[in-house]
Every structure is written in C-alpha cells, then in structure tokens.
Motif scaffolding. Structure first.
Motif, PDB file in Angstrom:
ATOM      1  N   UNK A 274      78.352  45.977 -70.140  1.00  0.00           N
ATOM      2  CA  UNK A 274      77.455  45.671 -68.725  1.00  0.00           C
ATOM      3  C   UNK A 274      78.527  44.731 -67.350  1.00  0.00           C
ATOM      4  N   UNK A 275      78.792  43.009 -68.074  1.00  0.00           N
ATOM      5  CA  UNK A 275      79.206  42.704 -67.716  1.00  0.00           C
ATOM      6  C   UNK A 275      80.629  43.112 -66.889  1.00  0.00           C
ATOM      7  N   UNK A 276      80.910  44.305 -67.300  1.00  0.00           N
ATOM      8  CA  UNK A 276      82.008  44.546 -66.939  1.00  0.00           C
ATOM      9  C   UNK A 276      82.050  45.924 -65.925  1.00  0.00           C
ATOM     10  N   UNK A 277      81.101  46.417 -66.431  1.00  0.00           N
ATOM     11  CA  UNK A 277      80.525  47.057 -64.864  1.00  0.00           C
ATOM     12  C   UNK A 277      79.817  46.662 -63.933  1.00  0.00           C
ATOM     13  N   UNK A 278      78.978  45.344 -64.137  1.00  0.00           N
ATOM     14  CA  UNK A 278      79.209  44.707 -62.834  1.00  0.00           C
ATOM     15  C   UNK A 278      80.038  43.870 -62.464  1.00  0.00           C
ATOM     16  N   UNK A 279      80.980  43.869 -62.697  1.00  0.00           N
ATOM     17  CA  UNK A 279      81.758  43.182 -62.401  1.00  0.00           C
ATOM     18  C   UNK A 279      83.043  44.107 -60.869  1.00  0.00           C
TER      19      UNK A 279
END
Length: 82
Positions: free
Chosen positions: A48-53
């Motif tokens: 999720x953090x990768x997608x948010x970035x």
C-alpha cells in the motif's frame, strides 16, 4: 510443518480456505499427489505504501499538465520493477 493431503475437487471447492491457511497442501488425484500448494503471506502494508507513493508522484506530474512526461515516468517505473 506438516503437509495436508487433499483431493483435487475439495481443493478447488475450498481454495479460499487454503489460501488463508498457513498449512501447505498436497493436491491429490486418485490418491496420487499431483502438486503442492504452499500459501504465502503478503505484507499488504508495504504494498500500500508503494502504491500511495506512486499515486502521489502521478498526481504531481498530472498537476504540472505534462502528461507525456508522466506516461514516460510510469513506463520507466514499470520496466524497472520487472
């Protein structure tokens, strides 16, 4: 860790249960093992953090109205992950 033997029909019918389990399964057809299923736990927080970035970067690029640059960066990012 033990491996649980299961018939192929039951495996197909209960696949969601086996995916959520921690126990490997020996898939059998007519009493013979034809394959193994080993569930893998995924850290969704990191994904999720990768997608948010990526979303934030895309939003910033689109805000600059340079869509062509955004598309090039997106393609470069996809190519680097494979």
């Amino acid at each position: 860790m033990s491996v649980t033997p299961v018939g192929i029909r039951r495996f197909r019918a209960d696949l969601a249960t086996y995916v959520d389990s921690d126990t490997p399964v020996a898939v059998q057809r007519h009493g013979h093992t034809v394959g193994f299923f080993i569930p893998v736990k995924v850290d969704l927080t990191a994904e999720r953090a990768v997608f948010a970035a990526a979303t934030a970067k895309l939003d910033a690029l689109l805000a600059d109205e340079d869509v062509e640059a955004a598309l090039r960066d997106f393609e470069d990012l996809r190519a680097s992950e494979t």
